[in-house]
Design an enzyme around this catalytic site. Structure first.
Site, PDB file in Angstrom:
ATOM      1  CE  LYS A  98      -3.273  -2.244   3.132  1.00 33.29           C
ATOM      2  NZ  LYS A  98      -3.720  -2.250   4.529  1.00 33.29           N
ATOM      3  CE  LYS A 121      15.356   2.622   5.036  1.00 32.34           C
ATOM      4  NZ  LYS A 121      14.876   1.629   6.019  1.00 32.34           N
ATOM      5  CG  PHE A 161      11.301   1.884  10.224  1.00 35.71           C
ATOM      6  CD1 PHE A 161      11.236   0.792   9.359  1.00 35.71           C
ATOM      7  CD2 PHE A 161      10.116   2.442  10.687  1.00 35.71           C
ATOM      8  CE1 PHE A 161      10.012   0.262   8.972  1.00 35.71           C
ATOM      9  CE2 PHE A 161       8.894   1.916  10.306  1.00 35.71           C
ATOM     10  CZ  PHE A 161       8.841   0.821   9.450  1.00 35.71           C
ATOM     11  CG  ASP A 209      15.166  -1.678   3.469  1.00 36.84           C
ATOM     12  OD1 ASP A 209      16.256  -1.138   3.641  1.00 36.84           O
ATOM     13  OD2 ASP A 209      14.585  -2.302   4.375  1.00 36.84           O
TER      14      ASP A 209
HETATM   15  P1  5GP Z   1      12.730  -4.350   0.403  1.00 34.60           P
HETATM   16  O1  5GP Z   1      12.065  -5.524  -0.213  1.00 34.60           O
HETATM   17  O2  5GP Z   1      13.413  -3.474  -0.613  1.00 34.60           O
HETATM   18  O3  5GP Z   1      13.624  -4.713   1.531  1.00 34.60           O
HETATM   19  O4  5GP Z   1      11.624  -3.503   1.149  1.00 34.60           O
HETATM   20  C1  5GP Z   1      10.639  -2.853   0.517  1.00 34.60           C
HETATM   21  C2  5GP Z   1       9.455  -2.692   1.438  1.00 34.60           C
HETATM   22  O5  5GP Z   1       9.811  -2.777   2.824  1.00 34.60           O
HETATM   23  C3  5GP Z   1       8.890  -1.328   1.233  1.00 34.60           C
HETATM   24  O6  5GP Z   1       7.944  -1.330   0.186  1.00 34.60           O
HETATM   25  C4  5GP Z   1       8.290  -1.038   2.600  1.00 34.60           C
HETATM   26  O7  5GP Z   1       6.995  -1.577   2.658  1.00 34.60           O
HETATM   27  C5  5GP Z   1       9.174  -1.777   3.573  1.00 34.60           C
HETATM   28  N1  5GP Z   1      10.195  -0.880   4.139  1.00 34.60           N
HETATM   29  C6  5GP Z   1      11.513  -0.907   3.924  1.00 34.60           C
HETATM   30  N2  5GP Z   1      12.152   0.076   4.588  1.00 34.60           N
HETATM   31  C7  5GP Z   1      11.175   0.772   5.241  1.00 34.60           C
HETATM   32  C8  5GP Z   1      11.192   1.943   6.094  1.00 34.60           C
HETATM   33  O8  5GP Z   1      12.217   2.576   6.394  1.00 34.60           O
HETATM   34  N3  5GP Z   1       9.990   2.345   6.564  1.00 34.60           N
HETATM   35  C9  5GP Z   1       8.822   1.711   6.287  1.00 34.60           C
HETATM   36  N4  5GP Z   1       7.707   2.203   6.807  1.00 34.60           N
HETATM   37  N5  5GP Z   1       8.761   0.611   5.475  1.00 34.60           N
HETATM   38  C10 5GP Z   1       9.939   0.157   4.961  1.00 34.60           C
END
Ligand code: 5GP
Length: 190
Positions: free
Chosen positions: A50, A140, A161, A110
């Protein structure tokens, strides 16, 4: 569990990292860049639910070329899926992507696991999209575990975060109009 719930979301924010004006200015630049790059092409934005919702709503209004948009939802991964790389598509697209130029819209990249290990990008390509690129509001890079090419990036953020502007902590804070970090006590620390 959230240890202390405030009745005003803004009071839980320790620091604003990206304010509304800065978000708007950068999204306007992204919109102009995307409009130039996709001129004459059948553009379809695919938002990952979302977190993308606020960003996508502003981004489409900054893009001047014709477009359509749709959404997918993927399962968030736990410790097991992080290593196994199994991320399921929970809500699929309603429309076909065949011969369309797809731009996947994320709130934040991330580790990169959601994009890579959901097979989302490969999946979209296998459905014969004309092209598949990625646009993320936040990036990130220091946390990246798998290689994901980010084609359009709003802002690079440090390894902390963040919440707001679509991003949540336990379902809250998505509605904040800026990106910020929570006060430590909100996590039950501090
Ligand atoms: P990844 O698969 O790249 O590790 O993470 C992507 C998802 O993780 C993002 O779409 C988000 O939902 C969540 N996420 C990653 N880092 C953060 C953060 O710093 N804050 C929040 N609220 N969600 C994060």
């Amino acid at each position: 569990m959230i240890s202390r719930l405030s009745t005003d979301l803004h009071e839980d924010i320790g620091k604003i990292l990206i304010d509304e004006a800065t978000l708007a200015a950068r999204i306007s630049e992204l919109g102009a860049q995307i409009s130039a790059d996709y001129s004459g092409k059948d553009l379809m934005l695919v938002g990952i639910l979302k977190g993308c919702t606020l960003f996508l709503a502003d981004l489409v209004r900054a893009i001047t070329v014709p477009l359509s948009f749709d959404f997918v939802a993927v399962s968030s991964y736990g410790a097991d899926t992080k290593s196994s790389g199994v991320v399921r598509i929970l809500k699929d697209l309603d429309e076909s992507v065949e011969s369309k130029h797809v731009l996947v819209v994320e709130d934040i990249v991330d580790t990169g696991l959601t994009l890579r290990l959901s097979y989302l990008l490969e999946n979209l390509r296998s459905r014969r999209a004309a092209s598949v690129k990625v646009c993320t509001l936040l990036d990130k890079p220091s946390r990246r575990r798998v290689d994901v090419t980010v084609d359009y990036r709003g802002f690079q953020v440090e390894d902390q975060f963040v919440v707001g502007y679509g991003l949540d902590y336990q379902g809250r804070y998505r509605s904040l109009p800026y990106v910020g970090v929570l006060k430590p006590e909100v996590y039950g620390g501090g």
